[in-house]
Design a protein around this motif. Sequence first.
Motif, short mmCIF file in Angstrom:
data_model
loop_
_atom_site.label_atom_id
_atom_site.label_comp_id
_atom_site.label_asym_id
_atom_site.label_seq_id
_atom_site.Cartn_x
_atom_site.Cartn_y
_atom_site.Cartn_z
N GLY A 29 0.77 -1.22 0.00
CA GLY A 29 0.00 0.00 0.00
C GLY A 29 0.81 1.28 0.00
O GLY A 29 0.24 2.37 0.04
N GLU A 30 2.13 1.17 -0.09
CA GLU A 30 3.01 2.33 0.01
C GLU A 30 3.40 2.84 -1.38
O GLU A 30 3.62 2.07 -2.31
N MET A 31 3.51 4.16 -1.50
CA MET A 31 4.01 4.82 -2.70
C MET A 31 5.45 5.27 -2.42
O MET A 31 5.69 6.16 -1.60
N LEU A 32 6.41 4.64 -3.08
CA LEU A 32 7.83 4.91 -2.86
C LEU A 32 8.44 5.49 -4.14
O LEU A 32 8.40 4.84 -5.19
N ALA A 33 8.98 6.69 -4.05
CA ALA A 33 9.60 7.35 -5.21
C ALA A 33 11.10 7.11 -5.19
O ALA A 33 11.75 7.22 -4.14
N LEU A 34 11.65 6.83 -6.37
CA LEU A 34 13.09 6.66 -6.56
C LEU A 34 13.56 7.81 -7.44
O LEU A 34 13.19 7.91 -8.61
N ILE A 35 14.36 8.71 -6.85
CA ILE A 35 14.76 9.91 -7.59
C ILE A 35 16.28 10.06 -7.56
O ILE A 35 16.99 9.36 -6.82
N GLY A 36 16.77 11.00 -8.35
CA GLY A 36 18.19 11.30 -8.41
C GLY A 36 18.53 12.02 -9.69
O GLY A 36 17.73 12.02 -10.63
N PRO A 37 19.70 12.63 -9.77
CA PRO A 37 20.10 13.33 -10.99
C PRO A 37 20.36 12.35 -12.12
O PRO A 37 20.42 11.13 -11.91
N ASN A 38 20.50 12.86 -13.33
CA ASN A 38 20.81 12.00 -14.47
C ASN A 38 22.08 11.20 -14.20
O ASN A 38 23.06 11.74 -13.68
N GLY A 39 22.04 9.91 -14.55
CA GLY A 39 23.18 9.04 -14.32
C GLY A 39 23.30 8.51 -12.91
O GLY A 39 24.32 7.90 -12.56
N ALA A 40 22.26 8.70 -12.11
CA ALA A 40 22.32 8.28 -10.71
C ALA A 40 22.20 6.77 -10.53
O ALA A 40 22.59 6.24 -9.49
N GLY A 41 21.65 6.08 -11.52
CA GLY A 41 21.43 4.64 -11.41
C GLY A 41 19.98 4.26 -11.19
O GLY A 41 19.68 3.09 -10.91
N LYS A 42 19.08 5.22 -11.37
CA LYS A 42 17.66 4.95 -11.12
C LYS A 42 17.12 3.89 -12.07
O LYS A 42 16.50 2.91 -11.64
N SER A 43 17.31 4.09 -13.37
CA SER A 43 16.76 3.16 -14.36
C SER A 43 17.38 1.78 -14.22
O SER A 43 16.69 0.76 -14.35
N THR A 44 18.67 1.74 -13.93
CA THR A 44 19.35 0.45 -13.77
C THR A 44 18.77 -0.31 -12.58
O THR A 44 18.47 -1.51 -12.67
N THR A 45 18.60 0.39 -11.46
CA THR A 45 18.00 -0.23 -10.27
C THR A 45 16.60 -0.73 -10.58
O THR A 45 16.23 -1.87 -10.25
N PHE A 46 15.82 0.12 -11.20
CA PHE A 46 14.44 -0.19 -11.55
C PHE A 46 14.39 -1.43 -12.43
O PHE A 46 13.57 -2.34 -12.21
N ASN A 47 15.26 -1.49 -13.43
CA ASN A 47 15.23 -2.60 -14.39
C ASN A 47 15.78 -3.89 -13.80
O ASN A 47 15.39 -4.98 -14.24
N MET A 48 16.65 -3.82 -12.81
CA MET A 48 17.09 -5.04 -12.14
C MET A 48 15.95 -5.66 -11.34
O MET A 48 15.79 -6.88 -11.30
N ILE A 49 15.14 -4.82 -10.70
CA ILE A 49 14.00 -5.32 -9.94
C ILE A 49 12.97 -5.96 -10.88
O ILE A 49 12.40 -7.00 -10.58
#
Length: 258
Positions: A29-49
């Motif tokens: 039930g939680e809304m968790l945002a993953l943020i950071g500047p460009n190149g921070a690793g957000k998309s990579t983390t997201f895609n590993m999950i």
Amino acid sequence: MSLLQVTDLHKAYGDFMAVRGVDFSLEQGEMLALIGPNGAGKSTTFNMIGGQTRANQGRVCLNGQSILGLQARDIWQLGVGRTFQIAATFASLTVVENVQMTLLSFHRKMFSFFRPAALQYRAQALTLLAQVGMADQADRPCSELAYGDVKRVELAMALANDPVLLLMDEPTAGMAPQERNELMALTRKLARQRNMGVLFTEHSMDVVFAYADRIIVLAAGWLIAEGSPDEIRNHPQVREVYLGSGIGLEKLKEGLTT
């Protein structure tokens, strides 16, 4: 036990470390945002999950079950929904047919001469469309829809596997401010109703601070902060790295590698 538990997640591309020992959890039930500047690793983390990218090291558990290294389709079958930065719908199909095709895929069924695809799962598809406010446009081609409505259809498709976890990659990209708020308010409502965890990446800070219950911040592959919107808004390192000139990012790299 947390719905999602990420532990010591690493990803390297040759000598470049994109993600470095990331740890976080997500509750039902939680809304968790993953943020950071460009190149921070957000998309990579997201895609590993989500199973689109393989990790070099770490652990990802969904309700205590390890999902790291599974194929994206297998993770989807376990109850992980996904939306994309560019809405993934079939423009030539009607709204309801898009959702029906997703239901057919999830249930691993194809059409037959005895029961055409157009007749299968229509009732379930209409129920999902009603949940996102699109039932009245069920028989319109997706090609005729406004972009905000296409994103609602994509959300209905992402709910077809009755997810316990929904991954949303830049859900409001390309949307007008009113559309952004409507989509995220709807997502939060569904998360509460379904007791569904939502992990989303987002560049629009107004969306992040308005709709996230918690926020995690990446920079240069490291997780540098996590907390409530107020805690993140006032976090000195986040302000320096995320909003500053870039000097803070260099200091961060030096401090975490020495």
